[in-house]
Design an enzyme around this catalytic site. Structure first.
Site, short mmCIF file in Angstrom:
data_model
loop_
_atom_site.label_atom_id
_atom_site.label_comp_id
_atom_site.label_asym_id
_atom_site.label_seq_id
_atom_site.Cartn_x
_atom_site.Cartn_y
_atom_site.Cartn_z
N THR A 212 0.82 -1.21 0.00
CA THR A 212 0.00 0.00 0.00
C THR A 212 0.85 1.26 0.00
OG1 THR A 212 -1.47 1.29 1.43
CG2 THR A 212 -0.12 -0.33 2.52
N ASP A 213 0.30 2.35 -0.51
CA ASP A 213 0.99 3.65 -0.46
C ASP A 213 1.15 4.16 0.97
OD1 ASP A 213 -1.68 4.29 0.04
OD2 ASP A 213 -1.83 5.82 -1.53
N GLU A 214 0.37 3.59 1.90
CA GLU A 214 0.42 4.11 3.28
C GLU A 214 1.77 3.88 3.94
OE1 GLU A 214 -3.04 3.77 5.67
OE2 GLU A 214 -4.36 3.42 3.95
N TYR B 168 -1.35 -0.11 11.12
CA TYR B 168 -1.59 -0.83 9.86
C TYR B 168 -0.44 -0.59 8.88
CZ TYR B 168 -3.23 -1.41 5.04
OH TYR B 168 -3.32 -1.73 3.70
N LYS C 181 2.39 -3.17 7.30
CA LYS C 181 2.59 -3.40 5.86
C LYS C 181 4.04 -3.06 5.47
CE LYS C 181 0.02 -4.52 3.12
NZ LYS C 181 -0.43 -5.85 2.63
P1 NAD Z 1 -9.75 -7.13 2.90
O1 NAD Z 1 -9.68 -6.81 4.35
O2 NAD Z 1 -11.02 -6.86 2.15
O3 NAD Z 1 -9.39 -8.66 2.65
C1 NAD Z 1 -8.37 -9.32 3.34
C2 NAD Z 1 -8.57 -10.82 3.17
O4 NAD Z 1 -7.50 -11.49 3.83
C3 NAD Z 1 -9.87 -11.33 3.78
O5 NAD Z 1 -10.51 -12.22 2.88
C4 NAD Z 1 -9.41 -12.06 5.03
O6 NAD Z 1 -10.28 -13.13 5.40
C5 NAD Z 1 -8.04 -12.55 4.61
N1 NAD Z 1 -7.15 -12.79 5.74
C6 NAD Z 1 -6.92 -11.96 6.81
N2 NAD Z 1 -6.05 -12.54 7.66
C7 NAD Z 1 -5.70 -13.74 7.11
C8 NAD Z 1 -4.82 -14.79 7.51
N3 NAD Z 1 -4.13 -14.74 8.66
N4 NAD Z 1 -4.70 -15.87 6.70
C9 NAD Z 1 -5.41 -15.95 5.54
N5 NAD Z 1 -6.26 -15.01 5.13
C10 NAD Z 1 -6.40 -13.91 5.90
O7 NAD Z 1 -8.54 -6.35 2.24
P2 NAD Z 1 -8.41 -5.68 0.79
O8 NAD Z 1 -8.92 -4.29 0.85
O9 NAD Z 1 -8.93 -6.63 -0.21
O10 NAD Z 1 -6.82 -5.59 0.67
C11 NAD Z 1 -6.06 -6.66 0.09
C12 NAD Z 1 -4.60 -6.30 0.12
O11 NAD Z 1 -4.40 -5.09 -0.61
C13 NAD Z 1 -4.06 -6.03 1.52
O12 NAD Z 1 -2.76 -6.59 1.60
C14 NAD Z 1 -4.00 -4.49 1.63
O13 NAD Z 1 -2.98 -4.08 2.48
C15 NAD Z 1 -3.71 -4.13 0.18
N6 NAD Z 1 -4.20 -2.79 -0.24
C16 NAD Z 1 -5.49 -2.43 -0.03
C17 NAD Z 1 -5.95 -1.18 -0.48
C18 NAD Z 1 -7.39 -0.75 -0.30
O14 NAD Z 1 -7.71 0.41 -0.60
N7 NAD Z 1 -8.29 -1.61 0.15
C19 NAD Z 1 -5.06 -0.31 -1.12
C20 NAD Z 1 -3.73 -0.73 -1.32
C21 NAD Z 1 -3.31 -1.97 -0.88
#
Ligand code: NAD
Length: 330
Positions: A125-127, A149, A153
């Site tokens: 993430t950009d964060e 968070y 990351k």
């Molecule tokens: P989300 O919270 O919707 O989904 C996370 C998934 O991971 C869920 O299905 C959860 O059940 C699973 N999970 C959590 N802990 C687990 C574990 N210990 N073992 C197996 N599965 C596990 O998140 P998202 O928004 O889909 O984000 C996905 C990725 O993208 C993350 O790594 C996040 O940091 C990154 N990201 C998200 C955004 C955003 O805007 N949402 C932006 C940039 C990067």
């Protein structure tokens, strides 16, 4: 081609898997997918097809090394989405973030090493860069995460880098801006505000609402991840941006219009602790190297997203049972 997708039942991971199974990524139309997901409050099995000849779903934890050692052999690549992802939850209680995001990533990489699965895309993430008042971050900027968070990351990014440098695994890292789109858990800003406004309920706007985020449609993010999987270089980081910079006030006004809701529903709430002011990515590297460009304009994408939440009440009403501690996000 066989791909293990961690966190594939979450918002972004499930979009990636659905698109892959629908043949949306040229050259990968026959790829078989194993989804490994712990189905935390954020994961939803129904985000994925109930059955598909090229999909295997495994309910399990990325911290479970014996499970990973059993599962990984025969896979060609890992796309690692699984994470605790909500900043407000990390402010309330950070332990699950460091467990899953840091230890989980390290466990997964140890399992890849032991089973000789070389290709690994780490979704970040950009964060991790912190907050920037002017200009945009390139991939060379120092990591200065501000929330637990973001720190977890950043830690996972450094673990991933070390397994490339030390063990020679073929690892690329993506760092994307805020995503929006269908199937996002209703604790996050756009779905929370949308699902409240559609029901005539108030929405909590943090502080003065001037915080700026760059919003990218989930489909553009997933296409960028696929480009990195197919052509990204080992040991490299790729910023994924090119979305639309918006203040939280702008987003709120757009959502009020799209939901046909009254502005009096907006309630000012105490600001999030350590709230970053602005995020902005320079994504010229992925554009120049891999030909990435976002395709979905913000107006069009946001309108389609609101329409999706309007049409899919049963999906998000189930998700609201586990709202965030503060009940809002960005
Ligand atoms: P989300 O919270 O919707 O989904 C996370 C998934 O991971 C869920 O299905 C959860 O059940 C699973 N999970 C959590 N802990 C687990 C574990 N210990 N073992 C197996 N599965 C596990 O998140 P998202 O928004 O889909 O984000 C996905 C990725 O993208 C993350 O790594 C996040 O940091 C990154 N990201 C998200 C955004 C955003 O805007 N949402 C932006 C940039 C990067």
């Amino acid at each position: 081609m066989r791909i293990l997708v961690t966190g594939g039942a979450g918002f972004i991971g499930s979009h990636y898997v659905r698109t892959l199974l629908e043949g949306g990524y040229p050259g990968y139309e026959f790829a078989r997918v194993t989804v490994l997901d712990a189905l935390t409050y954020a994961g939803n099995r129904s985000n994925l097809p109930a059955s598909h000849p090229r999909l295997e779903f495994v309910h399990g934890d990325i911290c479970d090394l014996p499970l990973l050692l059993d599962l990984l052999p025969g896979h060609d690549a890992v796309v690692h989405f699984a994470a605790e992802s909500h900043v407000d939850r990390s402010v309330a209680s950070s332990a699950p973030f460091f467990r899953t995001n840091v230890v989980g990533t390290q466990t997964l990489l140890d399992a890849c090493l032991a089973t000789d699965v070389q290709r690994f895309v780490h979704v970040s993430t950009d964060e991790v860069y912190g907050s920037i008042e002017q200009g945009s971050w390139t991939e060379e900027w120092p990591l200065l995460p501000n929330s637990p968070y973001a720190a977890s990351k950043a830690g996972s990014d450094l673990v991933a880098r070390s397994y490339w440098r030390t063990h020679g695994l073929d690892i690329s890292i993506t760092r994307c801006s805020n995503n929006y789109g269908p199937y996002q858990h209703p604790e996050k800003l756009i779905p929370l505000f949308t699902t409240n406004l559609l029901r005539g309920l108030p929405v909590p706007l943090y502080g003065d609402g001037r915080n700026i985020r760059e919003w990218l449609h989930v489909d553009d993010h997933c296409r960028a991840i696929q480009l990195v999987l197919a052509g990204g270089r080992a040991g490299e980081v790729y910023n994924v941006g090119g979305g639309n910079e918006q203040t939280n006030v702008d987003i709120t006004q757009r959502l009020l219009r799209l939901c046909g809701a009254d502005p009096s529903l907006v309630r000012r709430a105490a600001d999030r602790k350590g709230h970053d002011l602005r995020y902005s990515l320079d994504e010229s590297k992925i554009r120049d190297e891999l030909g990435y460009a976002p395709r979905i304009g913000f107006e069009e994408g946001l309108a389609a997203t609101v329409a999706w939440y309007r049409d899919n009440g049963t999906w998000w009403q189930a998700g609201r049972t586990a709202e965030s501690p503060a009940g809002r996000a960005a």
